[in-house]
Scaffold this active site. Structure first.
Site, PDB file in Angstrom:
ATOM      1  N   GLY A  88      21.632  31.672 149.529  1.00 30.56           N
ATOM      2  CA  GLY A  88      23.043  31.680 149.147  1.00 30.56           C
ATOM      3  C   GLY A  88      23.962  31.329 150.314  1.00 30.56           C
ATOM      4  CD  GLU A 106      17.902  41.892 146.350  1.00 29.96           C
ATOM      5  OE1 GLU A 106      17.860  40.850 147.015  1.00 29.96           O
ATOM      6  OE2 GLU A 106      18.453  41.977 145.239  1.00 29.96           O
ATOM      7  N   GLY A 114      20.582  33.772 143.433  1.00 29.90           N
ATOM      8  CA  GLY A 114      19.321  33.802 144.175  1.00 29.90           C
ATOM      9  C   GLY A 114      19.417  34.736 145.367  1.00 29.90           C
ATOM     10  CE  LYS A 172      15.764  23.944 143.005  1.00 27.55           C
ATOM     11  NZ  LYS A 172      14.585  24.502 142.295  1.00 27.55           N
ATOM     12  CD  GLU A 195      24.244  38.189 140.966  1.00 26.50           C
ATOM     13  OE1 GLU A 195      24.114  38.922 141.975  1.00 26.50           O
ATOM     14  OE2 GLU A 195      23.381  38.069 140.097  1.00 26.50           O
ATOM     15  CB  CYS A 222      20.630  40.759 140.896  1.00 31.74           C
ATOM     16  SG  CYS A 222      21.261  40.226 139.336  1.00 31.74           S
TER      17      CYS A 222
HETATM   18  O1  TXE Z   1      15.050  33.014 145.767  1.00 35.15           O
HETATM   19  P1  TXE Z   1      15.744  31.697 146.282  1.00 35.15           P
HETATM   20  P2  TXE Z   1      13.488  33.303 145.531  1.00 35.15           P
HETATM   21  C1  TXE Z   1      16.185  37.593 145.834  1.00 35.15           C
HETATM   22  C2  TXE Z   1      15.060  38.583 145.816  1.00 35.15           C
HETATM   23  C3  TXE Z   1      13.863  37.723 146.026  1.00 35.15           C
HETATM   24  C4  TXE Z   1      14.410  36.690 146.980  1.00 35.15           C
HETATM   25  C5  TXE Z   1      13.664  35.405 147.019  1.00 35.15           C
HETATM   26  O2  TXE Z   1      15.218  39.478 146.889  1.00 35.15           O
HETATM   27  O3  TXE Z   1      12.782  38.409 146.550  1.00 35.15           O
HETATM   28  O4  TXE Z   1      15.731  36.486 146.538  1.00 35.15           O
HETATM   29  O5  TXE Z   1      13.495  34.865 145.709  1.00 35.15           O
HETATM   30  C6  TXE Z   1      16.806  27.413 144.881  1.00 35.15           C
HETATM   31  N1  TXE Z   1      19.405  24.721 148.391  1.00 35.15           N
HETATM   32  N2  TXE Z   1      16.577  37.184 144.490  1.00 35.15           N
HETATM   33  O6  TXE Z   1      12.629  32.725 146.595  1.00 35.15           O
HETATM   34  O7  TXE Z   1      14.875  30.951 147.223  1.00 35.15           O
HETATM   35  C7  TXE Z   1      15.452  27.836 144.345  1.00 35.15           C
HETATM   36  O8  TXE Z   1      14.648  26.719 144.069  1.00 35.15           O
HETATM   37  C8  TXE Z   1      19.698  24.991 147.102  1.00 35.15           C
HETATM   38  C9  TXE Z   1      17.726  37.828 143.957  1.00 35.15           C
HETATM   39  O9  TXE Z   1      13.175  32.892 144.169  1.00 35.15           O
HETATM   40  O10 TXE Z   1      17.112  32.086 146.703  1.00 35.15           O
HETATM   41  C10 TXE Z   1      15.858  28.614 143.119  1.00 35.15           C
HETATM   42  O11 TXE Z   1      16.197  27.718 142.062  1.00 35.15           O
HETATM   43  N3  TXE Z   1      18.913  25.723 146.306  1.00 35.15           N
HETATM   44  C11 TXE Z   1      18.241  37.105 142.774  1.00 35.15           C
HETATM   45  C12 TXE Z   1      17.104  29.342 143.587  1.00 35.15           C
HETATM   46  O12 TXE Z   1      17.570  28.595 144.715  1.00 35.15           O
HETATM   47  C13 TXE Z   1      17.787  26.229 146.807  1.00 35.15           C
HETATM   48  C14 TXE Z   1      17.246  36.545 141.841  1.00 35.15           C
HETATM   49  C15 TXE Z   1      16.856  30.795 144.026  1.00 35.15           C
HETATM   50  O13 TXE Z   1      15.794  30.807 144.948  1.00 35.15           O
HETATM   51  C16 TXE Z   1      17.423  25.997 148.156  1.00 35.15           C
HETATM   52  C17 TXE Z   1      16.144  35.925 142.520  1.00 35.15           C
HETATM   53  C18 TXE Z   1      18.289  25.206 148.951  1.00 35.15           C
HETATM   54  N4  TXE Z   1      18.023  24.942 150.222  1.00 35.15           N
HETATM   55  C19 TXE Z   1      15.841  36.286 143.801  1.00 35.15           C
HETATM   56  N5  TXE Z   1      16.255  26.638 148.386  1.00 35.15           N
HETATM   57  C20 TXE Z   1      19.342  37.804 142.054  1.00 35.15           C
HETATM   58  N6  TXE Z   1      20.532  37.775 142.633  1.00 35.15           N
HETATM   59  O14 TXE Z   1      19.149  38.317 140.973  1.00 35.15           O
HETATM   60  C21 TXE Z   1      15.896  27.242 147.237  1.00 35.15           C
HETATM   61  N7  TXE Z   1      16.816  26.975 146.279  1.00 35.15           N
END
Ligand code: TXE
Length: 498
Positions: free
Chosen positions: A231, A382, A226, A173, A248, A282
């Site tokens: 997380g 962050e 994410g 996904k 992560e 990240c």
């Molecule tokens: O992340 P999300 P977003 C951080 C960074 C960024 C913030 C938000 O600070 O500004 O996160 O980014 C899926 N159950 N990082 O909104 O929402 C979603 O569809 C299961 C750090 O993009 O955490 C996507 O596929 N999954 C990071 C994934 O989770 C769900 C890199 C990440 O999205 C969900 C990116 C749910 N309920 C953002 N809701 C890093 N560690 O590098 C959403 N998702």
């Protein structure tokens, strides 16, 4: 023409009953493709296929599985340039980094393929005669891979490469900002010839597809990259099912600059670490902690260099930094810039949305540097954008105390020519990764990747020799060929005396 994608389930691209969403170029606003918001039933269908395929895939010898990964790596290599352009066009990182994203896919698939002929277990002596003891890894089952947008091909590759070589089938996904990268990625796996149902791609919302995947009774592990809040939510629902979960979740990574550092080397590293991928890694360097003796020189040089960066369309080879990935990202980063201004952090350069001409079509922010006090939000939270917080430290101990004062623990770095500081930092920085005389970014696939504290509470590591941990469990095997009942811990005395 805007291409309309379906879902990849059971080895076929299928139409969806769900509504559709668009994916855009963050530098130009151009619509690139449309994708389905999969329904719950479609997600369940994908897991049903993954479950069926798992029964066959786990019995395929690991070296054979590895051959398919190698075949995929060959195709990725052949298509590297066009895939890199897809990464840059959909996510917004500059084209050199787009190529790096795809190179990481190639590197990891080749590395993981080799694991098919290693995947070592142990043989361990038994305390009893004519008895052999060994350990072997077994795949956990069909797994869910939930990926973000910042490494839209490399992160799916890290997760899927390890899952596939371990013998797991998967449902991927991807982030709704970068589904095209995920689709192009899965097209290569399809071309490589993975059996139907082993590889599945389901696009859609976090609440339907993400939550549904984590909660599905047949999904036996989740690998998630994410944001921290998502997380935590994933961690909680995975715990209810008692399944493995790899998390992560970002960082607030420091570079420590000691007073004996090579300043030229330091500045090259800081610029790459802070503004590479527009700060959306990240592992991005979002704090520069500078020894007081060199603070003024470092700040002057930093501002001069940040102001020279060429910001523009990332597909242009001459561009140093592209846009941030979305309107939401731009809003969030600008909010942090406002927080800095309101909290009286000293804005040294940048600090604004870039406007006018082609900037108006994309999500551009000027490279921003703040001088920040250690207790301020910009020093602790962050931001995930091109914003660097510079902090002043009294000495080595003070610098490490500042570095460790955040809730994250992913990457870290120290610039010094003094072995004492370098070796102490390796042990004293609370982070999964420490670089010496290099910036916080630049992980190589043959080494473990991950963090501690809120970055990685489950302490799993992607890539490297530890990549299989997320997707396998250990089986311990005792083979007794003595022909009689031998009782461990009970028959040992008799044996010693006999
Ligand atoms: O992340 P999300 P977003 C951080 C960074 C960024 C913030 C938000 O600070 O500004 O996160 O980014 C899926 N159950 N990082 O909104 O929402 C979603 O569809 C299961 C750090 O993009 O955490 C996507 O596929 N999954 C990071 C994934 O989770 C769900 C890199 C990440 O999205 C969900 C990116 C749910 N309920 C953002 N809701 C890093 N560690 O590098 C959403 N998702």
């Amino acid at each position: 023409m805007v291409q309309e994608y379906g879902l990849f389930i059971g080895g076929k691209w299928r139409k969806s009953e769900g509504k559709r969403f668009e994916t855009h170029n963050p530098a130009t606003g151009e619509t690139l493709a449309t994708f389905p918001l999969a329904t719950k039933e479609e997600l369940n269908e994908s897991v049903r296929h993954a479950k069926g395929a798992f029964e066959r895939w786990k019995k395929t010898p690991a070296p054979r599985r590895g051959e398919l990964l190698l075949e995929a790596a060959r195709i990725f290599r052949r298509k590297k340039e066009e895939l890199a352009r897809t990464v840059t066009t959909e996510m917004g990182k500059v084209i050199a980094e787009g190529r790096g994203d795809v190179q990481e896919v190639i590197d990891f698939y080749e590395y993981a393929a080799g694991e098919g002929r290693r995947m070592f277990g142990e043989t361990v002596p038994s305390e009893l005669p004519n008895k052999m003891c060994l350990t072997t890894r077994l795949p956990v089952g069909p797994v869910g891979l939930i990926t973000p947008w910042n490494f839209p091909m490399a992160i799916p590759a890290w997760k899927s490469g390890a899952a596939l070589i371990a013998g797991c089938s998967f449902v991927l996904k991807p982030s709704s900002l970068t589904p095209l990268c995920a689709a192009r990625f899965v097209e290569v796996l399809d071309e490589a010839g993975f059996p139907a149902g082993v590889v599945n791609l389901v696009t859609g919302t976090g609440s339907v597809v993400g939550d549904g995947l984590v909660a599905h009774p047949d999904i036996r592990a989740i690998s998630f990259t994410g944001g921290v809040d998502t997380g935590k939510h994933v961690y909680e629902s995975a715990a209810k099912k008692m399944i493995k979960v790899g998390l992560e979740l970002g960082g607030k990574n420091p570079i420590i600059a000691m007073d004996d550092a090579n300043l030229e080397l330091l500045m090259d590293g800081v610029m790459f670490g802070a503004f590479g991928t527009a700060g959306q890694r990240c592992t991005a360097a979002s704090r520069l902690i500078v020894h007081q003796k060199i603070y003024d020189d470092v700040v002057d040089e930093l501002v001069e260099r940040a102001e020279k960066l060429r910001i523009g369309n990332p597909i242009d080879e001459k561009t140093d930094m592209g846009p941030v990935a979305s309107a939401d990202q731009q809003k969030k980063v600008l909010e942090y810039i406002d927080i800095g201004k309101k909290e009286d952090d000293k804005l040294l350069t940048g600090g604004a949305k870039l406007t006018g001409g082609s900037y108006d079509r994309g999500f551009f922010i000027s490279p921003t540097v703040f001088a920040v006090d250690r207790k301020k939000r910009l020093a602790l939270e962050e931001i995930f954008g091109p914003v660097l917080s510079v902090l002043k430290a009294k000495d080595y101990e003070d610098a490490v105390a500042i570095a460790n004062s955040v809730k994250y623990g992913l990457s870290s770095s120290i610039y010094t020519n003094d072995l004492r500081w370098a070796f102490r930092a390796m042990h004293e920085l609370e982070a999964g990764i420490t670089y010496v005389n290099a910036p916080t970014i630049g992980a190589e696939v043959q080494l473990p990747f991950g963090g501690t504290k809120e970055t990685g509470p489950t302490d799993t590591r992607e890539a490297g020799s530890t990549a299989l941990e997320e997707f396998t469990y250990w089986k311990t095997v005792y083979v007794d060929y003595s022909g009689r009942l031998q009782r461990a811990q009970i028959d040992t005395e008799k044996l010693a005396g006999s």
